[in-house]
Enzyme design. Structure first.
Site, PDB file in Angstrom:
ATOM      1  N   ARG A  41     -98.864  15.885 103.040  1.00  0.00           N
ATOM      2  CA  ARG A  41     -99.272  14.723 102.234  1.00  0.00           C
ATOM      3  C   ARG A  41    -100.303  13.856 102.961  1.00  0.00           C
ATOM      4  O   ARG A  41    -101.194  13.292 102.332  1.00  0.00           O
ATOM      5  CB  ARG A  41     -98.043  13.897 101.845  1.00  0.00           C
ATOM      6  CG  ARG A  41     -97.229  14.567 100.745  1.00  0.00           C
ATOM      7  CD  ARG A  41     -95.984  13.785 100.419  1.00  0.00           C
ATOM      8  NE  ARG A  41     -95.334  14.315  99.236  1.00  0.00           N
ATOM      9  CZ  ARG A  41     -94.101  14.007  98.865  1.00  0.00           C
ATOM     10  NH1 ARG A  41     -93.384  13.172  99.590  1.00  0.00           N
ATOM     11  NH2 ARG A  41     -93.576  14.532  97.768  1.00  0.00           N
ATOM     12  N   LYS A 198     -79.279  24.019  86.436  1.00  0.00           N
ATOM     13  CA  LYS A 198     -78.651  23.447  85.245  1.00  0.00           C
ATOM     14  C   LYS A 198     -79.610  23.257  84.078  1.00  0.00           C
ATOM     15  O   LYS A 198     -80.717  22.748  84.245  1.00  0.00           O
ATOM     16  CB  LYS A 198     -78.028  22.089  85.593  1.00  0.00           C
ATOM     17  CG  LYS A 198     -76.842  22.188  86.539  1.00  0.00           C
ATOM     18  CD  LYS A 198     -76.237  20.817  86.765  1.00  0.00           C
ATOM     19  CE  LYS A 198     -74.994  20.895  87.616  1.00  0.00           C
ATOM     20  NZ  LYS A 198     -74.388  19.544  87.793  1.00  0.00           N
ATOM     21  N   GLY A 351     -90.164  21.286  94.286  1.00  0.00           N
ATOM     22  CA  GLY A 351     -89.934  21.649  95.693  1.00  0.00           C
ATOM     23  C   GLY A 351     -89.586  23.100  95.927  1.00  0.00           C
ATOM     24  O   GLY A 351     -90.156  23.763  96.801  1.00  0.00           O
ATOM     25  N   GLY A 374     -90.893  14.841  90.690  1.00  0.00           N
ATOM     26  CA  GLY A 374     -90.434  14.141  89.493  1.00  0.00           C
ATOM     27  C   GLY A 374     -91.546  13.900  88.497  1.00  0.00           C
ATOM     28  O   GLY A 374     -91.359  14.022  87.279  1.00  0.00           O
TER      29      GLY A 374
END
Length: 397
Positions: A41, A198, A351, A374
């Site tokens: 980053r 999930k 990720g 996100g």
């Protein structure tokens, strides 16, 4: 999406001598001693800082780091190691400035690092008085932190509201371009891979994509739930039986458009969840009551690989098996290599996805690798990110 780009602003010659405030994403992992363990980053932020310096600006850079408590400084929350690494990469001094909200002393041609912005009271709740103070520090605000684009905070949203000029840095602009290419104006067929443990965490993504994609490949625990929805037995595999109805609805929505959710025809099973557990390839109809499905089988992987090679655009979020265990990694590797070989424009994020890309060394063969976890997921859900919304609004004047 119409936004002002920092590169375009520089091209006008209006940045020389100006105070430029860059909101970067420098939230890097550190060990217990405070040493940076992975600096991607920081390296990714260098082009924006160099652009500003080369244009003759007085440059301020800030970022969040970790989850500090607002108003309570602890040494482990400091951007000091980040400032030191940025200085090495730039080959010049990067002074760290604390308590900077009420004023920063920086001259054209200089760059300073403003201490962890999440230490400021009101940052996370986007308090207007804090945002206005930040905006007063600069002539130009540059948002270059896609990883925070889904949050409306003082240093990401409020400052963009009140700064004289608000624009997108090269990293953020590249994300906007890649997302538009993949989702707003995709070359067809558009195939999405959505995998994970999930369905519940990605149900909104599955629903949003089912209205737009030509093929929806599901993997991991999500695929197990879809197998249940297709009437197959999955033994003791991870699944969400209460969401079978939702999975059926996604399958039906795709079918109504002439599209499909491919259900595995074979799977790789084990009796226990362990790296050394013996792996057995079985037809999807032959899963035993004590089996754990830990990967898609070779026939399924080959079918999906052909679909990916024929795609015009590929969106990838999540490995399709427990790729960390070599015995259950073949499915993910087969699809990763198919994406690398495909002529499609591909965009990947998340990720675990980035870890798979690194494991198989296909970084240069993926069209665009998203830096935001996100934020990338919220884009797939069809949401307009706060950063995009405010920069677009400011571009309209």
């Amino acid at each position: 999406m119409k936004i002002l780009r920092f590169a375009d602003l520089i091209a006008t010659g209006k940045v020389a001598g100006q105070r430029v405030f860059i909101r970067a994403d420098l939230n890097v992992p550190q060990d217990d001693a405070g040493n940076i363990t992975e600096d991607t980053r920081i390296r990714a932020s260098v082009p924006c800082v160099k652009m500003a310096l080369d244009a003759g600006a007085a440059v301020m850079v800030t970022s969040h780091l970790g989850r500090p408590t607002e108003g309570e400084f602890k040494p482990e929350d400091s951007l000091a190691p980040v400032a030191a690494r940025l200085a090495e990469l730039l080959g010049r001094e990067v002074k760290l400035v604390s308590n900077w909200v009420d004023g920063v002393d920086v001259a054209p041609g200089q760059v300073v690092m403003l201490e962890n912005c999440r230490l400021n009271k009101g940052e996370k709740k986007n308090k207007e008085d804090l945002a206005q103070k930040m905006a007063a520090l600069c002539d130009v605000f540059v948002h270059d932190a896609f990883g925070t684009a889904h949050r409306a905070e003082a240093s990401t949203y409020g400052i963009a509201q009140f700064a004289k000029v608000a624009c997108a840095g090269p990293l953020l602009a590249a994300e906007i371009d890649a997302i538009s290419k993949a989702l707003a104006n995709p070359k067809r067929p558009l195939v999405a891979i959505v995998a994970g443990s999930k369905v519940s965490t990605k149900l909104t993504i599955l629903k949003a994509l089912s209205a737009n994609v030509d093929g929806l490949i599901v993997g991991g625990g999500i695929a197990n739930t879809f197998m249940l929805a297709a009437g197959l037995k999955i033994g003791k595999s991870l699944a969400e039986a209460d969401l079978v109805g939702e999975a059926k609805a996604v399958i039906e929505a795709m079918a109504a458009r002439g599209a499909a959710v491919p259900i595995p025809v074979d799977v790789v099973c084990a009796k226990t969840f362990a790296a050394d557990a013996p792996a057995t390839v079985k037809a999807a109809t032959d899963v035993a009551d004590d089996d754990l499905i830990l990967d898609i089988g070779p026939k399924t992987a080959a079918i999906l690989a052909e679909q990916l090679k024929a795609a015009g655009t590929i969106v990838w979020n999540g490995p399709v098996g427990v790729f960390e265990f070599d015995a259950f990694a073949q499915g993910t590797e087969t699809l990763a290599r198919a994406i690398a070989e495909s002529e499609a424009f591909s965009i990947a994020g998340g990720g675990d996805t980035l870890a798979a890309i690194a494991k198989y060394g296909i970084e240069k063969d993926v069209g665009y690798i998203s830096t935001g976890g996100g934020a990338f997921l919220e884009v797939l859900e069809g949401k307009t990110l706060p950063a995009f919304e405010i920069l677009s609004k400011r571009a309209e004047g």
